[in-house]
Design a protein around this motif. Structure first.
Motif, short mmCIF file in Angstrom:
data_model
loop_
_atom_site.label_atom_id
_atom_site.label_comp_id
_atom_site.label_asym_id
_atom_site.label_seq_id
_atom_site.Cartn_x
_atom_site.Cartn_y
_atom_site.Cartn_z
N GLN A 110 0.82 -1.21 0.05
CA GLN A 110 0.04 -0.22 -0.08
C GLN A 110 1.02 1.17 0.08
OE1 GLN A 110 -2.60 -0.47 3.18
NE2 GLN A 110 -3.85 -1.91 2.25
N LEU A 111 1.77 1.30 0.67
CA LEU A 111 2.79 2.55 0.62
C LEU A 111 3.50 2.77 -0.73
CD1 LEU A 111 4.75 2.00 4.12
CD2 LEU A 111 3.15 3.75 3.38
N LEU A 114 0.70 4.21 -2.86
CA LEU A 114 0.56 5.48 -2.48
C LEU A 114 1.35 6.27 -2.98
CD1 LEU A 114 -1.19 7.39 -0.95
CD2 LEU A 114 0.38 6.93 1.11
N ILE A 118 1.11 9.60 -5.73
CA ILE A 118 1.38 10.96 -5.44
C ILE A 118 2.55 11.23 -6.43
CG2 ILE A 118 2.66 12.17 -3.79
CD1 ILE A 118 1.52 10.53 -1.65
#
Length: 153
Positions: A110-111, A114, A118
């Protein structure tokens, strides 16, 4: 007479010094004395029926271990049972470890997603942003009249 280059007669041995090992002298000139054990056993003589005499140390016979009754359950069965109990105790910890590794993997995934979103948004803002015109030509058309394929503005 021709001699090969590796023949020992051709080597120069003028500056070579040979050392031979010399044994060290003992600390004292007296020979070492044997040391007797703490207690000297007594010597016993036995006269045999035919008249011969046998002399030697008296030896006390060793006593065997007292007989221990055998348990009704074998040691192998006990060890297998203890191994099963240990495995059952460890399974809970292994399950928790597996769950922790799976959760950590999902969190790291998930990081990464993300960070990609971004970074992609930042790139989109850089490309499509309205920070003035950097090169290119801008034409403002207000009222244009096109007659016979000619532009008159």
């Amino acid at each position: 007479m021709n001699q090969p280059a590796h023949h020992p007669a051709r080597y120069d041995t003028a500056g070579v010094e040979v050392h031979r090992p010399v044994p060290l002298a003992p600390a004292s000139a007296a020979p070492p004395m044997p040391v007797q054990p703490g207690g000297i056993p007594s010597v016993t003589s036995v006269v045999l029926p035919d008249g011969r005499v046998v002399t030697g140390y008296a030896v006390t016979p060793t006593q065997p271990e007292p007989f221990a009754p055998k348990s009704p359950v074998s040691r192998v069965a006990v060890n297998i049972a203890l191994g099963g109990v240990g495995f059952a105790a460890v399974c809970g910890g292994l399950f928790l470890l597996t769950a922790f590794v799976a959760a950590l993997t999902a969190f790291i995934t998930q990081l990464i997603i993300l960070a990609a979103v971004i970074f992609g948004g930042w790139i989109a803002v850089q490309i499509l942003g309205t920070r003035g015109h950097q090169g290119g030509t801008t034409v403002n058309i207000r009222k244009a009249v096109i007659k016979r394929n000619h532009f008159r503005g």
